[in-house]
Each structure stands twice: as structure tokens, then as C-alpha cells.
Design an enzyme around this catalytic site. Structure first.
Site, PDB file in Angstrom:
ATOM      1  N   ALA A 140      57.288  31.004  46.832  1.00  0.00           N
ATOM      2  CA  ALA A 140      57.082  32.515  46.111  1.00  0.00           C
ATOM      3  C   ALA A 140      56.615  32.724  44.360  1.00  0.00           C
ATOM      4  O   ALA A 140      55.116  32.684  43.781  1.00  0.00           O
ATOM      5  CB  ALA A 140      57.653  33.541  46.622  1.00  0.00           C
ATOM      6  N   ARG A 197      51.533  22.218  57.134  1.00  0.00           N
ATOM      7  CA  ARG A 197      52.764  23.849  57.328  1.00  0.00           C
ATOM      8  C   ARG A 197      52.587  24.812  56.064  1.00  0.00           C
ATOM      9  O   ARG A 197      51.165  25.097  55.530  1.00  0.00           O
ATOM     10  CB  ARG A 197      53.793  23.071  56.817  1.00  0.00           C
ATOM     11  CG  ARG A 197      54.747  22.068  57.542  1.00  0.00           C
ATOM     12  CD  ARG A 197      55.630  21.627  57.188  1.00  0.00           C
ATOM     13  NE  ARG A 197      56.217  20.473  58.204  1.00  0.00           N
ATOM     14  CZ  ARG A 197      57.903  19.770  58.668  1.00  0.00           C
ATOM     15  NH1 ARG A 197      58.064  20.085  56.934  1.00  0.00           N
ATOM     16  NH2 ARG A 197      58.230  19.039  58.370  1.00  0.00           N
ATOM     17  N   GLN A 230      67.346  21.897  47.887  1.00  0.00           N
ATOM     18  CA  GLN A 230      66.697  21.032  48.242  1.00  0.00           C
ATOM     19  C   GLN A 230      66.408  20.142  46.633  1.00  0.00           C
ATOM     20  O   GLN A 230      65.581  19.355  46.893  1.00  0.00           O
ATOM     21  CB  GLN A 230      65.274  21.422  48.831  1.00  0.00           C
ATOM     22  CG  GLN A 230      64.913  22.260  49.837  1.00  0.00           C
ATOM     23  CD  GLN A 230      63.724  22.758  50.831  1.00  0.00           C
ATOM     24  OE1 GLN A 230      62.619  22.676  49.991  1.00  0.00           O
ATOM     25  NE2 GLN A 230      63.910  23.631  51.372  1.00  0.00           N
ATOM     26  N   HIS A 267      65.159  27.540  37.463  1.00  0.00           N
ATOM     27  CA  HIS A 267      66.890  28.059  38.083  1.00  0.00           C
ATOM     28  C   HIS A 267      67.422  26.764  37.645  1.00  0.00           C
ATOM     29  O   HIS A 267      67.606  25.534  38.329  1.00  0.00           O
ATOM     30  CB  HIS A 267      66.953  28.384  39.308  1.00  0.00           C
ATOM     31  CG  HIS A 267      68.445  29.234  39.657  1.00  0.00           C
ATOM     32  ND1 HIS A 267      69.209  29.659  38.452  1.00  0.00           N
ATOM     33  CD2 HIS A 267      69.312  28.486  40.609  1.00  0.00           C
ATOM     34  CE1 HIS A 267      70.158  29.972  39.078  1.00  0.00           C
ATOM     35  NE2 HIS A 267      70.754  29.782  40.060  1.00  0.00           N
ATOM     36  N   GLU A 302      73.702  38.272  41.098  1.00  0.00           N
ATOM     37  CA  GLU A 302      73.265  38.389  42.055  1.00  0.00           C
ATOM     38  C   GLU A 302      74.198  38.640  43.149  1.00  0.00           C
ATOM     39  O   GLU A 302      73.909  39.239  44.209  1.00  0.00           O
ATOM     40  CB  GLU A 302      72.124  37.423  42.632  1.00  0.00           C
ATOM     41  CG  GLU A 302      72.856  35.928  42.245  1.00  0.00           C
ATOM     42  CD  GLU A 302      71.603  34.313  42.756  1.00  0.00           C
ATOM     43  OE1 GLU A 302      70.886  34.696  42.204  1.00  0.00           O
ATOM     44  OE2 GLU A 302      72.335  33.475  42.817  1.00  0.00           O
TER      45      GLU A 302
END
Length: 491
Positions: free
Chosen positions: A47, A76, A110, A132, A221
């Protein structure tokens, strides 16, 4: 590798936690020009990856996507999204060596593998970008000293980043330069150009640090943004059904209630949200929120302490190494809860009904937002950062619940956010059960009757609501977002 934050001395830690400056619009007069004519390669096409790339291309930048060989060979989803949108796609080996800026927009877990793969391929003096800072701050990833490391962190999901850009606007954004990796002193110029290319400069940009972004993002969060909404949904649903409310109606009141009441929060802060209540209901919501803050303060403080110390990150990374056993177990258990499996209600609930019958939910939002904000500020995080990581993002997360309940929220948020959400909600639900048992008629599911109120008490409550620090900083920051799209209120 050592947690980067824990390698700093106390003075350095406080300096990085407290780095936050609202940047003037004049600082972005050059737009994205610093990156014009340079090659920007994005790794990852989720996204954020796709939508940031679309915005950057529309801003005149040269954008391509580096994907793993197997993702290309097997066509993919990431390959399909990039190619269907007309982007050049290639392997790491084909694209990374020519890149002036490599933007890593893969999931947190990852990052280490991705960065260790692309670093040897990056040319001397190139830049590496993140949205991030977990990999830098919590993992302690070591980056080659000739590489400039920057961050541009939009404070919205990727879809919102794109939609606001298409409207000629943008979303509030944090930018930062890693102090250990700015060999040519060009990190801020790169970050500003990247932020401008995504449209973030039109909604307000905070110059921050990797440390401040990570620690505040994790806190927000885990607590108010996801954990409080999940715990509140489960507790409120069970309470309504226990008192005889139709499960389908109870489910809808909660599923769409969060979105409806936080729309008022987005437009006018806690003040406007509370003003949607009658005077008797406002006084009751205020009293409930004060009780909730007293009960939950130690839990919020524990989460902040574990985030600051690195205890949270080390525990989550241990779960990564164990094939996400805890995360997947918690996800499965959440899917089996009564709230998630309740039937759908076919009737309509009017907008004001969500406020009138959701006094407790409003109290939970107020308590959670204020506690998250206060706990971050007490830990050295500047008020503007704390606002964006608590109140600002809440309507966006509430919107995901309105789509497909907690399942959708946990699918949309990162695995890092989801793991922290479960830690908080699994502790918060039993903590609040005694409080839930003492609720009065009208707190949830029924409207509080109109009646006389004490003028002095109402005056004092209104003053307490409006004078809270989050309301003061929020009013200033929302002034930069006057053109923001109104999130549709569900019916």
C-alpha cells in the site's frame, strides 16, 4: 546488532526523543526538484510502496520498482500492481546499482533481509530511505558510512496518501535524517524533496528523528490507535449482550460507532466530540473517562517503558524467529470472539444515536487519546509528535473497523502494530472488567435522560476538556489540514 537507541547515552536519547519541529511551507519552495533527474528505486509494492510511487511519479520523479526474482517470475501481486500501473520493474541486481535513492517500503520484519541484500548493490554515495525507522532504531541495522539514510513517514495508510494527493492536498508527514549516516550533509534536502513529491508538504511536515518516530509510533498503535479500539470493542459488545441487547444491533453500534464519533474528533478534537453529547451525557462521559485514566495509566506507562527500553521489540523479534507463533495464535483467537462472529444488523442507526448510546465509547476514546498523549510527552516526546501518533490517526483506524470489524483493522495495520495491539488488548480487557461491572444505565446502549445540570460543574468540565494540552496543539495542527477530506460517516 544492538538496539541503536540503547547505545546512546541519556543526553543523546533525550535529544533524539525530543526532536520535533513544525516546518514552514516556505521550506518546501523547491518542491521535489532535488530529486529531479535522479533515479528512485522503490523496494516493495504494498500500500505505501505503490501509492507513494504513484505520487512521486506524478510529481515528475523517475520511479521504478525492484522486486525479488521469484516475485517477478511468478507474477505475484507486487509485480502485477507495479506493471499494471506502468512502472518499470526489475530485479535488485538490475535496478539497485543505478539508483540514487533506494526506498525500502517492505514490511518491518523483512527490512533486515532487504537491506542486507541491497546494500552491497548500492553505488557509492547513494541514499537509503525508510517510512518507518524500526530497522534502524530497534534492530540497530548498520548502514555503510557512504550511504545517506533518511525517512519520510506519512501519518496515514497508503491509500489515503494517494487519495489526498489526487485532490491536490496531502497527509501530515514526519521526516528525519539518521545522524550516523549523512556523509554529504544532503539528507534533509533528500527528505524534503521526497516529502514534497508525496504531497506531504501541503498538510504539514514535522522535522523529527528516527528515534522519536519509532518510539511514538509504537506507543500510539499499541495503545489508543489499535489496542484500545480492540479492547473497547470486545468489552462493550459483551456488556451490551449481557444486558439483553440484540447482538446484531450491539455489533453495529460498536463497529460503526468508533468511526462516527472519531469523525467529530478529527474535525474538532476531543472538544467537538464531547460537544456532540447532551449536557448530562457530557458530564457522565467526562467522569467515566477520568475513572478509566486512573485505571489504565499503569498499563499505558508499562507499554511506553517497554518501548523505550527495547523490551517490546526484542519480544516481538523473538516471535518473528518463532514463525509468528504468538501473533498467529492471537489473530485466530480474536477471529473467534463473539463480536467478530455476531450477525449483521440490517436496520439503520442514525448518526446522533451513536453518540447518545455510546457514552462509554466516547469516554474510552477520550481517556485513551489523553493517556497516550500524556505518557509520550512524559517520556520526552514533543507534543506535536504525540498528537499525530494518538488523536490524528484514530479516525483512520476506526474506519477500518467499520469496513470489516477487527479483522480488517488487523489486516490493514502492520504486523508490528498488530502484535502490540494484542499485547495491550489482552492486558486491558481483564483490567477493565471490574469497571464494566459497575456501569450505570445510560452509559452504553441507552441514552442518558435530559435533566438539570449544575452550571458550575458544566463550566469546569468544559474548561478541563478544552484546556488539555492535546486540544491546544491539536487546534494549531488542524489549522494546516483545513482542506482534508471528510471521512464519510457510516450509517
Amino acid at each position: 546488532m544492538a538496539n541503536y537507541f540503547n547505545t546512546l547515552n541519556l543526553r543523546q536519547q533525550l535529544a533524539q526523543l525530543g526532536k520535533c519541529r513544525f516546518m514552514g511551507r516556505d521550506e518546501f519552495a523547491d518542491g521535489a526538484s532535488y530529486l529531479q533527474g535522479k533515479k528512485v528505486v522503490i523496494v516493495g509494492c504494498g500500500a505505501q510502496g505503490l501509492n507513494q510511487g504513484l505520487n512521486m511519479r506524478d510529481s515528475g520523479l523517475d520511479i521504478s520498482y525492484a522486486l525479488r526474482k521469484e516475485a517477478i517470475a511468478e507474477k505475484r501481486a507486487s509485480w502485477r500492481k507495479a506493471t499494471e500501473n506502468g512502472f518499470k520493474v526489475g530485479t535488485y541486481e538490475e535496478l539497485i546499482p543505478q539508483a540514487d535513492l533506494v526506498v525500502n517500503l517492505t514490511p518491518d520484519k523483512q527490512h533486515s533481509d532487504v537491506v542486507r541484500t541491497v546494500q552491497p548493490l548500492m553505488k557509492d554515495g547513494a541514499a537509503l530511505g525508510y517510512s518507518h525507522g524500526f530497522n534502524i532504531v530497534e534492530v540497530g541495522e548498520q548502514i555503510r558510512k557512504d550511504i545517506t539514510v533518511v525517512m519520510v513517514a506519512p501519518k496515514c495508510p497508503g491509500t489515503e496518501v494517494r487519495e489526498e494527493y489526487k485532490r491536490g492536498f496531502g497527509v501530515p508527514t514526519l521526516i528525519a535524517v539518521h545522524p550516523e549516516n549523512d556523509p554529504k550533509g544532503e539528507g534533509m534536502a533528500i527528505a524534503k524533496a521526497w516529502a514534497a513529491a508525496t504531497g506531504g508538504h501541503r498538510a504539514g511536515v514535522l522535522e523529527s528523528s528516527f528515534v522519536a518516530e519509532v518510539k511514538s509510533d509504537l506507543m500510539g498503535e499499541q495503545t489508543i490507535l489499535c489496542g484500545m479500539l480492540q479492547a473497547g470493542s470486545l468489552l462493550c459488545f459483551d456488556k451490551l449482550v449481557e444486558e439483553g441487547t440484540d447482538p446484531a444491533y450491539a455489533e453495529k453500534l460498536i463497529q460503526f460507532g468508533w468511526e462516527t464519533i472519531t469523525e467529530a474528533l478529527k474535525q474538532g478534537g476531543i472538544t467537538l466530540m464531547m460537544d456532540r453529547l447532551s449536557n448530562p451525557a457530557k458530564l457522565r462521559a467526562y467522569a467515566l473517562s477520568e475513572q478509566l485514566k486512573e485505571i489504565m495509566a499503569p498499563l499505558f506507562q508499562k507499554h511506553m517503558d517497554d518501548i523505550i527500553s527495547g523490551e517490546f521489540s526484542s519480544g516481538m523479534m523473538a516471535d518473528w524467529a518463532n514463525d509468528d507463533k504468538k501473533l498467529l495464535t492471537w489473530r485466530e483467537e480474536t477471529g473467534k470472539t463473539a463480536f467478530e462472529t455476531a450477525p449483521q444488523y440490517e436496520g439503520k442507526i442514525g448518526e446522533q444515536e451513536y453518540f447518545d448510546k455510546g457514552v462509554l465509547m466516547i469516554a474510552m476514546v477520550k481517556a485513551g487519546v489523553e493517556l497516550a498523549f500524556e505518557t509520550m510527552v512524559d517520556s520526552g516526546i514533543i507534543e506535536e509528535s504525540a498528537y499525530y501518533e494518538s488523536l490524528h490517526e484514530l479516525p483512520l483506524i476506526a474506519n477500518t473497523i467499520a469496513r470489516k470489524r477487527l479483522y480488517e483493522m488487523n489486516v490493514v495495520i502492520s504486523d508490528t502494530a498488530e502484535y502490540g495491539n494484542y499485547l495491550f488488548s489482552y492486558a486491558c480487557v481483564p483490567l477493565l472488567k471490574p469497571f464494566m461491572a459497575e456501569l450505570q444505565p445510560g452509559d452504553l446502549g441507552k441514552a442518558i435522560p435530559e435533566g438539570a445540570v449544575d452550571n458550575a460543574q458544566l463550566r469546569d468540565v468544559n474548561e478541563a476538556i478544552r484546556s488539555h494540552a492535546i486540544e491546544q496543539v491539536g487546534k494549531k495542527l488542524r489549522g494546516y489540514m483545513t482542506d482534508m477530506k471528510r471521512i464519510a460517516v457510516a450509517g
